[in-house]
Scaffold this motif. Structure first.
Motif, PDB file in Angstrom:
ATOM      1  N   GLN A 179       0.818  -1.210   0.000  1.00 18.26           N
ATOM      2  CA  GLN A 179       0.000   0.000   0.000  1.00 18.26           C
ATOM      3  C   GLN A 179       0.857   1.268   0.000  1.00 18.26           C
ATOM      4  O   GLN A 179       1.074   1.907   1.017  1.00 18.26           O
ATOM      5  CB  GLN A 179      -0.944   0.010   1.210  1.00 18.26           C
ATOM      6  CG  GLN A 179      -2.094   1.008   1.071  1.00 18.26           C
ATOM      7  CD  GLN A 179      -2.982   0.691  -0.125  1.00 18.26           C
ATOM      8  OE1 GLN A 179      -3.420  -0.437  -0.283  1.00 18.26           O
ATOM      9  NE2 GLN A 179      -3.235   1.678  -0.971  1.00 18.26           N
ATOM     10  N   THR A 180       1.368   1.624  -1.180  1.00 15.83           N
ATOM     11  CA  THR A 180       2.196   2.809  -1.350  1.00 15.83           C
ATOM     12  C   THR A 180       1.520   3.771  -2.318  1.00 15.83           C
ATOM     13  O   THR A 180       0.556   3.422  -3.006  1.00 15.83           O
ATOM     14  CB  THR A 180       3.573   2.431  -1.915  1.00 15.83           C
ATOM     15  OG1 THR A 180       3.394   1.842  -3.221  1.00 15.83           O
ATOM     16  CG2 THR A 180       4.290   1.437  -1.008  1.00 15.83           C
ATOM     17  N   GLU A 181       2.071   4.988  -2.401  1.00 15.75           N
ATOM     18  CA  GLU A 181       1.536   5.966  -3.351  1.00 15.75           C
ATOM     19  C   GLU A 181       1.735   5.495  -4.786  1.00 15.75           C
ATOM     20  O   GLU A 181       0.915   5.774  -5.664  1.00 15.75           O
ATOM     21  CB  GLU A 181       2.219   7.316  -3.129  1.00 15.75           C
ATOM     22  CG  GLU A 181       1.839   7.971  -1.811  1.00 15.75           C
ATOM     23  CD  GLU A 181       2.507   9.312  -1.621  1.00 15.75           C
ATOM     24  OE1 GLU A 181       2.743  10.013  -2.633  1.00 15.75           O
ATOM     25  OE2 GLU A 181       2.800   9.680  -0.466  1.00 15.75           O
ATOM     26  N   MET A 182       2.821   4.773  -5.039  1.00 14.97           N
ATOM     27  CA  MET A 182       3.066   4.263  -6.385  1.00 14.97           C
ATOM     28  C   MET A 182       2.018   3.218  -6.766  1.00 14.97           C
ATOM     29  O   MET A 182       1.539   3.184  -7.906  1.00 14.97           O
ATOM     30  CB  MET A 182       4.474   3.682  -6.481  1.00 14.97           C
ATOM     31  CG  MET A 182       4.868   3.281  -7.889  1.00 14.97           C
ATOM     32  SD  MET A 182       6.600   2.804  -8.050  1.00 14.97           S
ATOM     33  CE  MET A 182       7.398   4.403  -7.872  1.00 14.97           C
ATOM     34  N   PHE A 187      -2.827   1.328  -9.606  1.00 12.41           N
ATOM     35  CA  PHE A 187      -4.125   0.665  -9.423  1.00 12.41           C
ATOM     36  C   PHE A 187      -5.003   1.511  -8.500  1.00 12.41           C
ATOM     37  O   PHE A 187      -5.144   1.198  -7.308  1.00 12.41           O
ATOM     38  CB  PHE A 187      -3.924  -0.732  -8.833  1.00 12.41           C
ATOM     39  CG  PHE A 187      -3.033  -1.618  -9.654  1.00 12.41           C
ATOM     40  CD1 PHE A 187      -3.501  -2.242 -10.794  1.00 12.41           C
ATOM     41  CD2 PHE A 187      -1.706  -1.815  -9.286  1.00 12.41           C
ATOM     42  CE1 PHE A 187      -2.680  -3.054 -11.560  1.00 12.41           C
ATOM     43  CE2 PHE A 187      -0.872  -2.621 -10.045  1.00 12.41           C
ATOM     44  CZ  PHE A 187      -1.357  -3.241 -11.191  1.00 12.41           C
ATOM     45  N   PRO A 188      -5.571   2.583  -9.005  1.00 14.02           N
ATOM     46  CA  PRO A 188      -6.392   3.474  -8.181  1.00 14.02           C
ATOM     47  C   PRO A 188      -7.520   2.730  -7.473  1.00 14.02           C
ATOM     48  O   PRO A 188      -8.243   1.940  -8.096  1.00 14.02           O
ATOM     49  CB  PRO A 188      -6.947   4.478  -9.199  1.00 14.02           C
ATOM     50  CG  PRO A 188      -5.968   4.447 -10.331  1.00 14.02           C
ATOM     51  CD  PRO A 188      -5.495   3.026 -10.406  1.00 14.02           C
ATOM     52  N   GLY A 189      -7.619   2.952  -6.170  1.00 13.89           N
ATOM     53  CA  GLY A 189      -8.699   2.354  -5.401  1.00 13.89           C
ATOM     54  C   GLY A 189      -8.412   0.981  -4.846  1.00 13.89           C
ATOM     55  O   GLY A 189      -9.158   0.469  -4.004  1.00 13.89           O
ATOM     56  N   TYR A 190      -7.324   0.357  -5.288  1.00 13.22           N
ATOM     57  CA  TYR A 190      -7.007  -0.986  -4.810  1.00 13.22           C
ATOM     58  C   TYR A 190      -6.388  -0.920  -3.416  1.00 13.22           C
ATOM     59  O   TYR A 190      -5.543  -0.067  -3.130  1.00 13.22           O
ATOM     60  CB  TYR A 190      -6.034  -1.670  -5.776  1.00 13.22           C
ATOM     61  CG  TYR A 190      -5.618  -3.060  -5.335  1.00 13.22           C
ATOM     62  CD1 TYR A 190      -6.469  -4.145  -5.516  1.00 13.22           C
ATOM     63  CD2 TYR A 190      -4.385  -3.278  -4.720  1.00 13.22           C
ATOM     64  CE1 TYR A 190      -6.099  -5.419  -5.106  1.00 13.22           C
ATOM     65  CE2 TYR A 190      -4.008  -4.540  -4.311  1.00 13.22           C
ATOM     66  CZ  TYR A 190      -4.875  -5.618  -4.507  1.00 13.22           C
ATOM     67  OH  TYR A 190      -4.498  -6.861  -4.090  1.00 13.22           O
ATOM     68  N   LYS A 191      -6.781  -1.829  -2.537  1.00 14.64           N
ATOM     69  CA  LYS A 191      -6.236  -1.911  -1.185  1.00 14.64           C
ATOM     70  C   LYS A 191      -5.334  -3.134  -1.081  1.00 14.64           C
ATOM     71  O   LYS A 191      -5.791  -4.264  -1.218  1.00 14.64           O
ATOM     72  CB  LYS A 191      -7.366  -2.002  -0.148  1.00 14.64           C
ATOM     73  CG  LYS A 191      -8.288  -0.790  -0.144  1.00 14.64           C
ATOM     74  CD  LYS A 191      -7.521   0.493   0.181  1.00 14.64           C
ATOM     75  CE  LYS A 191      -8.448   1.705   0.203  1.00 14.64           C
ATOM     76  NZ  LYS A 191      -7.699   2.963   0.458  1.00 14.64           N
ATOM     77  N   ALA A 192      -4.064  -2.883  -0.865  1.00 14.18           N
ATOM     78  CA  ALA A 192      -3.079  -3.967  -0.817  1.00 14.18           C
ATOM     79  C   ALA A 192      -3.104  -4.662   0.546  1.00 14.18           C
ATOM     80  O   ALA A 192      -3.478  -4.058   1.557  1.00 14.18           O
ATOM     81  CB  ALA A 192      -1.688  -3.421  -1.089  1.00 14.18           C
ATOM     82  N   PRO A 193      -2.685  -5.916   0.593  1.00  9.98           N
ATOM     83  CA  PRO A 193      -2.673  -6.657   1.860  1.00  9.98           C
ATOM     84  C   PRO A 193      -1.499  -6.307   2.768  1.00  9.98           C
ATOM     85  O   PRO A 193      -1.494  -6.680   3.933  1.00  9.98           O
ATOM     86  CB  PRO A 193      -2.586  -8.120   1.397  1.00  9.98           C
ATOM     87  CG  PRO A 193      -1.860  -8.048   0.094  1.00  9.98           C
ATOM     88  CD  PRO A 193      -2.339  -6.772  -0.552  1.00  9.98           C
ATOM     89  N   LEU A 194      -0.495  -5.605   2.231  1.00 12.10           N
ATOM     90  CA  LEU A 194       0.695  -5.293   3.020  1.00 12.10           C
ATOM     91  C   LEU A 194       0.921  -3.784   3.094  1.00 12.10           C
ATOM     92  O   LEU A 194       0.693  -3.068   2.122  1.00 12.10           O
ATOM     93  CB  LEU A 194       1.933  -5.946   2.403  1.00 12.10           C
ATOM     94  CG  LEU A 194       2.026  -7.475   2.470  1.00 12.10           C
ATOM     95  CD1 LEU A 194       3.217  -7.964   1.662  1.00 12.10           C
ATOM     96  CD2 LEU A 194       2.138  -7.950   3.913  1.00 12.10           C
ATOM     97  N   GLN A 195       1.395  -3.334   4.249  1.00 15.09           N
ATOM     98  CA  GLN A 195       1.761  -1.943   4.451  1.00 15.09           C
ATOM     99  C   GLN A 195       3.265  -1.768   4.216  1.00 15.09           C
ATOM    100  O   GLN A 195       4.034  -2.725   4.332  1.00 15.09           O
ATOM    101  CB  GLN A 195       1.396  -1.487   5.863  1.00 15.09           C
ATOM    102  CG  GLN A 195      -0.099  -1.470   6.131  1.00 15.09           C
ATOM    103  CD  GLN A 195      -0.835  -0.514   5.219  1.00 15.09           C
ATOM    104  OE1 GLN A 195      -0.427   0.628   5.021  1.00 15.09           O
ATOM    105  NE2 GLN A 195      -1.944  -0.995   4.648  1.00 15.09           N
ATOM    106  N   PRO A 196       3.714  -0.535   3.900  1.00 15.82           N
ATOM    107  CA  PRO A 196       5.134  -0.305   3.627  1.00 15.82           C
ATOM    108  C   PRO A 196       6.059  -0.774   4.751  1.00 15.82           C
ATOM    109  O   PRO A 196       7.128  -1.326   4.479  1.00 15.82           O
ATOM    110  CB  PRO A 196       5.208   1.212   3.447  1.00 15.82           C
ATOM    111  CG  PRO A 196       3.864   1.592   2.943  1.00 15.82           C
ATOM    112  CD  PRO A 196       2.906   0.680   3.644  1.00 15.82           C
ATOM    113  N   ALA A 197       5.682  -0.568   6.000  1.00 11.31           N
ATOM    114  CA  ALA A 197       6.537  -0.969   7.122  1.00 11.31           C
ATOM    115  C   ALA A 197       6.738  -2.478   7.167  1.00 11.31           C
ATOM    116  O   ALA A 197       7.823  -2.957   7.536  1.00 11.31           O
ATOM    117  CB  ALA A 197       5.944  -0.474   8.446  1.00 11.31           C
TER     118      ALA A 197
END
Length: 226
Positions: A179-182, A187-197
Motif C-alpha cells: 500500500q504505497t503511493e506508487m 491501481f487506483p482504489g485498490y487496497k493492498a494486503p501489506l503496508q510499507p513498514a
C-alpha cells in the motif's frame, strides 16, 4: 553495525527502511529528491542530502561521501522508482525514457559509482516488481514501468555473474502489492494486503543476511498481484 545506502527514501518502503536500520544502530545514507520527511526524524546516524539518481554530479557526491565519511559500504538498496500509468499508444518517448532513466539507467549508474567501495561481503539489493517477472500477470498501462523492472532483474543476474569471484553479491526482490503511493497510481482504489513498514522489515532483514544464501537470484515477494 553496517553502512547502508538507500534510495527513494522520502516515502513508502524507503522511508520505513531508514527508520528500521537507524533504530537497529546502522549508519544510513538516505537518498531522495525530497528530504523533508527524513529530516523531521532527527536521527543522528542518518545522513541525507537531496539526490537525483539521473544526475551525474549527484552520483559523484554519493561516492565521495561514502569514501570520505565511511571508508566503504556494506549494503546498497536500489529502491527508488518511477512509474507512469498510461496506454502504450499515448506514452511519449520522453515519458517512456524518463521511467527507464530512473528505474534502469539510474540503478546501473549508482551501483557502478559505489562498487569500488564494497568488498566481497557487500550486498546490492534492487527492488523490482512482480510486473517485471517473465510469465507473471501483466496489466495495461504499465508497459514502461513493468518492462523497466524486468530489465533490472536481468541486470542483477549479469552483475552477480560478473562479480562472483570478487563480490559484492547481487540480488533482486520482485514485490507484489504494497500500500504505497506508487501502487495507488498504478491501481487506483485498490487496497493492498501489506503496508510499507511490513515490506520494509522483510527487505531490511534480507539485505543484512540474504547474501549468505543467494547471489544473482530473483526472489518473488508477493502475496497479491495486485
Amino acid at each position: 553495525m553496517k553502512k547502508i545506502v538507500v534510495t527513494g527514501t522520502s516515502r513508502g518502503i524507503g522511508f520505513e527502511l531508514v527508520k528500521i536500520f537507524a533504530e537497529a544502530g546502522h549508519k544510513v545514507l538516505a537518498l531522495s529528491r525530497n528530504q523533508d520527511s527524513i529530516k523531521k526524524l532527527g536521527l543522528e546516524n542518518v545522513h541525507f542530502f537531496e539526490f537525483d539518481i539521473t544526475a551525474e554530479e549527484d552520483l559523484q557526491k554519493v561516492s565521495a561521501f561514502v569514501k570520505e565519511e565511511w571508508g566503504g559500504l556494506d549494503i546498497l538498496i536500489n529502491n527508488a522508482g518511477a512509474i507512469i500509468n498510461k496506454p502504450f499508444e499515448e506514452i511519449t518517448s520522453e515519458e517512456f525514457e524518463k521511467v527507464y532513466r530512473v528505474n534502469v539507467f539510474g540503478v546501473a549508474a549508482l551501483t557502478k559509482a559505489l562498487l569500488h567501495l564494497m568488498n566481497k561481503e557487500g550486498h546490492v539489493v534492487t527492488v523490482s516488481s512482480m510486473g517485471g517477472v517473465q510469465g507473471s500477470m501483466k496489466f495495461p498501462g504499465l508497459s514502461a514501468y513493468s518492462s523497466s523492472k524486468g530489465a533490472v532483474i536481468t541486470l542483477t543476474e549479469l552483475l552477480a555473474e560478473e562479480y562472483k569471484e570478487t563480490g559484492p553479491s547481487f540480488n533482486v526482490l520482485a514485490l507484489g502489492a504494497v500500500q504505497t503511493e506508487m501502487l495507488a497510481e498504478a491501481f487506483p482504489g485498490y487496497k493492498a494486503p501489506l503496508q510499507p513498514a511490513e515490506m520494509a522489515r522483510y527487505i531490511s532483514d534480507f539485505s543484512l543476511t540474504g547474501n549468505k544464501f543467494y547471489n544473482g537470484k530473483l526472489l518473488q515477494v508477493s502475496s497479491s498481484t495486485p
